[in-house]
Design a protein around this motif. Structure first.
Motif, short mmCIF file in Angstrom:
data_model
loop_
_atom_site.label_atom_id
_atom_site.label_comp_id
_atom_site.label_asym_id
_atom_site.label_seq_id
_atom_site.Cartn_x
_atom_site.Cartn_y
_atom_site.Cartn_z
N LEU A 77 158.71 -5.35 14.34
CA LEU A 77 160.13 -5.60 14.54
C LEU A 77 160.54 -6.87 13.81
CD1 LEU A 77 162.80 -4.94 16.25
CD2 LEU A 77 161.90 -6.57 17.92
N MET A 78 161.80 -6.89 13.35
CA MET A 78 162.38 -8.11 12.80
C MET A 78 163.61 -8.50 13.61
SD MET A 78 164.23 -8.86 9.12
CE MET A 78 162.78 -8.82 8.10
N LEU A 79 163.69 -9.81 13.95
CA LEU A 79 164.91 -10.38 14.51
C LEU A 79 165.58 -11.15 13.38
CD1 LEU A 79 163.64 -11.75 17.96
CD2 LEU A 79 164.64 -9.53 17.43
N LEU A 80 166.81 -10.78 13.06
CA LEU A 80 167.42 -11.27 11.82
C LEU A 80 168.79 -11.90 12.07
CD1 LEU A 80 167.50 -11.42 8.71
CD2 LEU A 80 168.40 -9.07 8.72
N ASP A 81 168.91 -13.16 11.64
CA ASP A 81 170.20 -13.84 11.63
C ASP A 81 170.92 -13.51 10.33
OD1 ASP A 81 172.28 -15.59 12.34
OD2 ASP A 81 171.32 -17.27 11.33
N ILE A 82 172.25 -13.46 10.36
CA ILE A 82 173.01 -13.15 9.14
C ILE A 82 173.22 -14.39 8.29
CG2 ILE A 82 175.22 -12.35 8.23
CD1 ILE A 82 175.45 -10.51 10.65
N GLY A 83 173.60 -15.50 8.92
CA GLY A 83 173.97 -16.70 8.19
C GLY A 83 172.80 -17.53 7.73
N LEU A 84 172.00 -17.01 6.81
CA LEU A 84 170.83 -17.72 6.29
C LEU A 84 171.21 -18.51 5.03
CD1 LEU A 84 168.25 -14.80 6.52
CD2 LEU A 84 168.47 -16.71 8.12
N GLY B 284 171.00 -19.51 1.18
CA GLY B 284 170.65 -18.67 0.04
C GLY B 284 171.07 -17.24 0.30
N MET B 285 170.14 -16.32 0.16
CA MET B 285 170.43 -14.91 0.45
C MET B 285 170.70 -14.74 1.94
SD MET B 285 167.94 -11.56 0.01
CE MET B 285 167.56 -11.92 -1.69
N ASP B 286 171.82 -14.08 2.29
CA ASP B 286 172.12 -13.90 3.71
C ASP B 286 171.35 -12.73 4.29
OD1 ASP B 286 173.44 -11.57 2.92
OD2 ASP B 286 175.45 -12.37 3.24
N GLY B 287 171.56 -12.51 5.59
CA GLY B 287 170.82 -11.46 6.28
C GLY B 287 171.10 -10.07 5.75
N TYR B 288 172.34 -9.83 5.32
CA TYR B 288 172.68 -8.53 4.75
C TYR B 288 171.88 -8.27 3.48
CZ TYR B 288 176.86 -8.85 7.75
OH TYR B 288 177.71 -8.97 8.82
N GLY B 289 171.77 -9.30 2.62
CA GLY B 289 171.03 -9.14 1.38
C GLY B 289 169.55 -8.92 1.63
N LEU B 290 169.01 -9.67 2.59
CA LEU B 290 167.60 -9.50 2.95
C LEU B 290 167.33 -8.09 3.47
CD1 LEU B 290 164.71 -10.37 3.63
CD2 LEU B 290 165.60 -11.45 5.70
N LEU B 291 168.21 -7.61 4.32
CA LEU B 291 168.03 -6.28 4.90
C LEU B 291 168.10 -5.20 3.83
CD1 LEU B 291 167.63 -4.72 7.49
CD2 LEU B 291 170.09 -4.86 7.92
N LYS B 292 169.04 -5.35 2.91
CA LYS B 292 169.18 -4.37 1.83
C LYS B 292 167.93 -4.34 0.95
CE LYS B 292 172.24 -3.28 -2.08
NZ LYS B 292 172.56 -1.89 -1.67
N GLN B 293 167.41 -5.53 0.62
CA GLN B 293 166.21 -5.60 -0.21
C GLN B 293 164.99 -5.05 0.52
OE1 GLN B 293 166.04 -9.17 -2.45
NE2 GLN B 293 163.89 -8.97 -2.98
N MET B 294 164.92 -5.33 1.81
CA MET B 294 163.80 -4.83 2.61
C MET B 294 163.79 -3.31 2.68
SD MET B 294 163.42 -5.47 6.67
CE MET B 294 163.14 -4.00 7.64
N ARG B 295 164.97 -2.71 2.84
CA ARG B 295 165.06 -1.26 2.95
C ARG B 295 164.90 -0.56 1.61
NH1 ARG B 295 163.98 -1.12 8.18
NH2 ARG B 295 165.76 -1.26 9.62
#
Length: 238
Positions: A57-64, A66-77
């Motif tokens: 599981l990942m617990l993910l904040d959006i306001g990171l 550099g790359m925000d949480g949306y960008g991280l999630l997109k790259q991960m998927r």
């Protein structure tokens, strides 16, 4: 005598949160429930861990930064092709924010401030649902070592290794701890649900596992004196 309670393997969680106080609170809450948790303070650190380690599981904040949480999630998927569940923990509460989170690949969304008890319930539900839906494809990875849990298939650089049931149990626990030390007592409880048949039983099983893995080029189980065993941290690198 009542039957012994079956020991459960620990689930692993990656916390991606740049605020140290929040990350520490999440870490303490998860470890208090028996989870193993790591913290990444930004998307780059999270991607580095995801490339070499497996999490439930990942617990993910959006306001990171550099790359925000949306960008991280997109790259991960899309690039890493990882399907593990993601619970977004964020102060962004509008319907548009939630819609963007889910469309980016999040599985659940929890708005700050939230109760830690609710966060834990959602974590357990997401992991349980994920394992039920995708157990046949679930695999642990550690460098060149890969273990498809449902099929009990172990490979090193794609080459299959045959292991006994207890060796598989040891390997799974070592891989879930991801380079951390697994205490002797923890391994004994998991393998024998109580006291081992002899003082040397675990050591003998560990010897057999090491021998089988080293024959295929993976010689990276370390003994940590007076503590237990771990997979060598440098073995996680490609």
């Amino acid at each position: 005598m009542p039957p012994r309670k079956k020991q459960q393997i620990p689930y692993t969680v990656l916390i991606v949160e740049d605020e140290l106080a929040i990350a520490e609170n999440l870490l303490l809450a998860l470890e208090g429930e028996g989870f193993i948790a790591d913290v990444a303070r930004d998307a780059c650190a999270a991607l580095g861990r995801l490339e070499h380690e497996s999490y439930d599981l990942m617990l993910l904040d959006i306001g990171l930064p550099g790359m925000d949480g949306y960008g991280l999630l997109k790259q991960m998927r899309e690039e890493l092709q990882l399907s593990m569940p993601v619970l977004m923990l964020t102060a962004r509460s509008t319907l548009e924010d939630k819609a963007l989170g889910f469309s980016s690949g999040a599985d659940d969304y929890l708005v700050k401030p939230y109760a830690l008890e609710e966060m834990l319930m959602r974590c357990k539900a997401l992991i349980r649902r994920s394992r039920q839906l995708s157990d046949t494809a679930f695999a642990l990875r550690y460098g060149p070592l890969r273990y498809v849990v449902a099929d009990q298939l172990v490979t090193v650089d794609g080459q299959e290794i045959k292991l006994s049931r207890k060796n598989l149990m040891i390997l799974e626990l070592l891989m879930r701890y991801g380079g951390r030390v697994v205490p002797r007592r923890r391994l004994e409880e998991y393998l024998w649900q109580g006291e081992p048949p002899s003082a040397e039983a675990l050591r003998s099983q560990m010897h057999l596992l090491r021998k089988a893995l080293s024959a295929h080029g993976f010689d990276s189980i370390e003994t940590v004196h007076s503590m237990g065993w771990r997979l060598a941290p440098n073995a996680a690198q490609p």
